[in-house]
Design a protein around this motif. Structure first.
Motif, PDB file in Angstrom:
ATOM      1  N   GLY A  28       0.844  -1.189   0.000  1.00 57.17           N
ATOM      2  CA  GLY A  28       0.000   0.000   0.000  1.00 57.17           C
ATOM      3  C   GLY A  28       0.878   1.236   0.000  1.00 57.17           C
ATOM      4  N   GLU A  29       0.388   2.294   0.637  1.00 59.54           N
ATOM      5  CA  GLU A  29       1.184   3.510   0.753  1.00 59.54           C
ATOM      6  C   GLU A  29       2.529   3.143   1.364  1.00 59.54           C
ATOM      7  OE1 GLU A  29       1.079   7.560   3.380  1.00 59.54           O
ATOM      8  OE2 GLU A  29      -0.755   7.038   2.285  1.00 59.54           O
ATOM      9  N   THR A  30       3.592   3.485   0.668  1.00 52.58           N
ATOM     10  CA  THR A  30       4.928   3.048   1.066  1.00 52.58           C
ATOM     11  C   THR A  30       5.803   4.256   1.361  1.00 52.58           C
ATOM     12  OG1 THR A  30       4.677   1.045  -0.269  1.00 52.58           O
ATOM     13  CG2 THR A  30       6.912   1.631   0.406  1.00 52.58           C
ATOM     14  N   HIS A  31       6.313   4.297   2.592  1.00 56.63           N
ATOM     15  CA  HIS A  31       7.193   5.376   3.032  1.00 56.63           C
ATOM     16  C   HIS A  31       8.626   4.902   2.848  1.00 56.63           C
ATOM     17  CE1 HIS A  31       3.876   7.230   5.777  1.00 56.63           C
ATOM     18  NE2 HIS A  31       3.483   7.038   4.545  1.00 56.63           N
ATOM     19  N   CYS A  32       9.403   5.665   2.089  1.00 55.45           N
ATOM     20  CA  CYS A  32      10.730   5.231   1.664  1.00 55.45           C
ATOM     21  C   CYS A  32      11.800   6.210   2.113  1.00 55.45           C
ATOM     22  CB  CYS A  32      10.771   5.125   0.143  1.00 55.45           C
ATOM     23  SG  CYS A  32       9.553   4.006  -0.570  1.00 55.45           S
ATOM     24  N   THR A  33      13.033   5.710   2.151  1.00 51.52           N
ATOM     25  CA  THR A  33      14.167   6.560   2.492  1.00 51.52           C
ATOM     26  C   THR A  33      15.358   6.251   1.599  1.00 51.52           C
ATOM     27  OG1 THR A  33      14.798   4.969   4.208  1.00 51.52           O
ATOM     28  CG2 THR A  33      13.592   6.926   4.925  1.00 51.52           C
ATOM     29  N   ASP A  34      16.084   7.321   1.307  1.00 53.87           N
ATOM     30  CA  ASP A  34      17.419   7.183   0.749  1.00 53.87           C
ATOM     31  C   ASP A  34      18.347   6.832   1.908  1.00 53.87           C
ATOM     32  OD1 ASP A  34      16.421   8.123  -1.717  1.00 53.87           O
ATOM     33  OD2 ASP A  34      17.025  10.195  -1.307  1.00 53.87           O
ATOM     34  N   ASP A  35      19.531   6.320   1.610  1.00 55.58           N
ATOM     35  CA  ASP A  35      20.507   6.044   2.670  1.00 55.58           C
ATOM     36  C   ASP A  35      20.871   7.345   3.370  1.00 55.58           C
ATOM     37  OD1 ASP A  35      20.432   3.402   1.938  1.00 55.58           O
ATOM     38  OD2 ASP A  35      22.417   3.391   1.019  1.00 55.58           O
ATOM     39  N   GLY A  36      20.882   7.316   4.676  1.00 55.32           N
ATOM     40  CA  GLY A  36      21.210   8.497   5.465  1.00 55.32           C
ATOM     41  C   GLY A  36      20.012   9.330   5.863  1.00 55.32           C
ATOM     42  N   ALA A  37      18.826   8.991   5.361  1.00 54.17           N
ATOM     43  CA  ALA A  37      17.602   9.717   5.708  1.00 54.17           C
ATOM     44  C   ALA A  37      16.752   8.875   6.653  1.00 54.17           C
ATOM     45  CB  ALA A  37      16.803  10.065   4.457  1.00 54.17           C
ATOM     46  N   GLY A  38      15.917   9.545   7.413  1.00 54.60           N
ATOM     47  CA  GLY A  38      15.018   8.863   8.326  1.00 54.60           C
ATOM     48  C   GLY A  38      13.667   9.541   8.354  1.00 54.60           C
ATOM     49  N   LEU A  39      12.667   8.810   8.792  1.00 57.60           N
ATOM     50  CA  LEU A  39      11.311   9.332   8.902  1.00 57.60           C
ATOM     51  C   LEU A  39      10.927   9.381  10.373  1.00 57.60           C
ATOM     52  CD1 LEU A  39       9.763   7.259   5.987  1.00 57.60           C
ATOM     53  CD2 LEU A  39      10.602   9.621   5.920  1.00 57.60           C
ATOM     54  N   VAL A  40      10.300  10.471  10.769  1.00 61.58           N
ATOM     55  CA  VAL A  40       9.915  10.675  12.160  1.00 61.58           C
ATOM     56  C   VAL A  40       8.393  10.635  12.243  1.00 61.58           C
ATOM     57  CG1 VAL A  40      10.016  12.237  14.134  1.00 61.58           C
ATOM     58  CG2 VAL A  40      11.962  12.104  12.549  1.00 61.58           C
ATOM     59  N   TYR A  41       7.893   9.839  13.169  1.00 61.99           N
ATOM     60  CA  TYR A  41       6.451   9.692  13.383  1.00 61.99           C
ATOM     61  C   TYR A  41       6.113  10.092  14.815  1.00 61.99           C
ATOM     62  CZ  TYR A  41       6.604   6.784   9.192  1.00 61.99           C
ATOM     63  OH  TYR A  41       6.796   6.326   7.922  1.00 61.99           O
ATOM     64  N   ARG A  42       4.921  10.612  14.998  1.00 56.61           N
ATOM     65  CA  ARG A  42       4.315  10.754  16.326  1.00 56.61           C
ATOM     66  C   ARG A  42       3.113   9.839  16.291  1.00 56.61           C
ATOM     67  NH1 ARG A  42       6.335  15.849  15.957  1.00 56.61           N
ATOM     68  NH2 ARG A  42       7.861  16.320  17.578  1.00 56.61           N
ATOM     69  N   GLY A  43       3.181   8.757  17.066  1.00 59.45           N
ATOM     70  CA  GLY A  43       2.169   7.723  16.907  1.00 59.45           C
ATOM     71  C   GLY A  43       2.333   7.135  15.516  1.00 59.45           C
ATOM     72  N   THR A  44       1.275   7.211  14.722  1.00 57.21           N
ATOM     73  CA  THR A  44       1.355   6.697  13.351  1.00 57.21           C
ATOM     74  C   THR A  44       1.345   7.825  12.322  1.00 57.21           C
ATOM     75  OG1 THR A  44      -1.043   6.430  13.256  1.00 57.21           O
ATOM     76  CG2 THR A  44       0.253   4.503  13.967  1.00 57.21           C
ATOM     77  N   GLU A  45       1.477   9.061  12.773  1.00 55.49           N
ATOM     78  CA  GLU A  45       1.484  10.203  11.860  1.00 55.49           C
ATOM     79  C   GLU A  45       2.920  10.551  11.454  1.00 55.49           C
ATOM     80  OE1 GLU A  45       0.396  14.955  11.730  1.00 55.49           O
ATOM     81  OE2 GLU A  45      -0.113  13.797  13.510  1.00 55.49           O
ATOM     82  N   LEU A  46       3.165  10.574  10.153  1.00 55.97           N
ATOM     83  CA  LEU A  46       4.461  10.989   9.627  1.00 55.97           C
ATOM     84  C   LEU A  46       4.580  12.503   9.811  1.00 55.97           C
ATOM     85  CD1 LEU A  46       7.093  10.467   8.047  1.00 55.97           C
ATOM     86  CD2 LEU A  46       5.741  10.686   5.943  1.00 55.97           C
ATOM     87  N   VAL A  47       5.581  12.934  10.597  1.00 59.03           N
ATOM     88  CA  VAL A  47       5.698  14.369  10.881  1.00 59.03           C
ATOM     89  C   VAL A  47       6.865  15.028  10.162  1.00 59.03           C
ATOM     90  CG1 VAL A  47       4.425  14.292  13.049  1.00 59.03           C
ATOM     91  CG2 VAL A  47       6.904  13.991  13.077  1.00 59.03           C
ATOM     92  N   GLU A  48       7.915  14.294   9.838  1.00 62.38           N
ATOM     93  CA  GLU A  48       8.996  14.896   9.060  1.00 62.38           C
ATOM     94  C   GLU A  48       9.981  13.844   8.587  1.00 62.38           C
ATOM     95  OE1 GLU A  48      11.873  17.646  10.789  1.00 62.38           O
ATOM     96  OE2 GLU A  48      11.762  16.594  12.697  1.00 62.38           O
ATOM     97  N   ALA A  49      10.741  14.253   7.575  1.00 62.71           N
ATOM     98  CA  ALA A  49      11.885  13.468   7.103  1.00 62.71           C
ATOM     99  C   ALA A  49      13.138  14.247   7.489  1.00 62.71           C
ATOM    100  CB  ALA A  49      11.813  13.275   5.590  1.00 62.71           C
ATOM    101  N   VAL A  50      14.145  13.521   7.940  1.00 61.39           N
ATOM    102  CA  VAL A  50      15.409  14.128   8.345  1.00 61.39           C
ATOM    103  C   VAL A  50      16.539  13.384   7.648  1.00 61.39           C
ATOM    104  CG1 VAL A  50      14.538  14.909  10.578  1.00 61.39           C
ATOM    105  CG2 VAL A  50      15.611  12.660  10.403  1.00 61.39           C
ATOM    106  N   THR A  51      17.698  14.032   7.569  1.00 66.80           N
ATOM    107  CA  THR A  51      18.845  13.368   6.965  1.00 66.80           C
ATOM    108  C   THR A  51      20.145  13.860   7.572  1.00 66.80           C
ATOM    109  OG1 THR A  51      19.976  12.811   4.905  1.00 66.80           O
ATOM    110  CG2 THR A  51      19.048  15.022   5.062  1.00 66.80           C
ATOM    111  N   GLU A  52      21.122  12.965   7.569  1.00 62.89           N
ATOM    112  CA  GLU A  52      22.485  13.318   7.957  1.00 62.89           C
ATOM    113  C   GLU A  52      23.364  13.494   6.727  1.00 62.89           C
ATOM    114  OE1 GLU A  52      23.944  10.028  10.271  1.00 62.89           O
ATOM    115  OE2 GLU A  52      23.956   8.687   8.545  1.00 62.89           O
ATOM    116  N   VAL A  53      22.804  13.234   5.552  1.00 56.13           N
ATOM    117  CA  VAL A  53      23.526  13.289   4.289  1.00 56.13           C
ATOM    118  C   VAL A  53      22.842  14.315   3.389  1.00 56.13           C
ATOM    119  CG1 VAL A  53      24.244  11.973   2.258  1.00 56.13           C
ATOM    120  CG2 VAL A  53      24.151  10.852   4.498  1.00 56.13           C
ATOM    121  N   ASP A  54      23.555  15.370   3.049  1.00 57.18           N
ATOM    122  CA  ASP A  54      22.974  16.399   2.193  1.00 57.18           C
ATOM    123  C   ASP A  54      22.472  15.776   0.898  1.00 57.18           C
ATOM    124  OD1 ASP A  54      22.207  18.981   1.560  1.00 57.18           O
ATOM    125  OD2 ASP A  54      24.132  19.468   0.626  1.00 57.18           O
TER     126      ASP A  54
END
Length: 154
Positions: A100-126
């Protein structure tokens, strides 16, 4: 319950889930997550928290795994930018309704959730980012790149 974070590394998501279930860790992880412990990981350690995703756990060709812990009501794609077969496999599986709806990341990126709500994507790699892949009303796959915040030291 005394931990602030549970971090799971990569490996075989199929084996990880099987071992956890044999020892009852799947239920323990659900309880600690509900109590507010942060659950995270990379590669297999990311996919495990979702309904499923793409994996090479079953051999060299990517396949879907669909029996994740489902703490997050989405599917997960990892290594989108570093493994050429990942993106087209995610797109095919979403198009075919396997994922179904698929949340993906590049290497070095992460997804932040509060409960089951996606609130932001963050990365350590520009340049690395998060992405959401869905199937449109016309059956076509839509990939949306998320605004991604670069984490900086200090």
């Amino acid at each position: 319950m005394a931990q602030d974070v549970v971090w799971v590394g990569g490996g075989s998501v199929a084996n990880l889930l099987a071992v956890w279930r044999v020892h009852g860790l799947d239920q323990i992880f659900r309880r600690v997550w509900q109590a507010g412990v942060v659950l995270g990981g990379v590669s297999a350690g990311s996919i495990c928290w979702y309904r499923g995703g793409t994996t090479d756990s079953f051999g060299p060709e990517l396949r879907a795994v669909t029996d994740g812990l489902a703490l997050l009501p989405f599917d997960n794609g990892v290594h989108l930018d570093s493994e050429p077969a990942r993106r087209p496999t995610v797109h095919r599986l979403v198009r075919d309704g396997v994922l179904g709806e698929t949340h993906c990341t590049d290497d070095g990126a992460g997804l932040v959730y509060r409960g089951t709500e996606l609130v932001e994507a963050v990365t350590e790699v520009d340049g690395a980012a998060g992405h959401v892949v869905t199937r449109g009303a016309d059956g076509e796959v839509v990939e949306r790149r998320l605004p991604t915040r670069l984490l900086t030291a200090g």
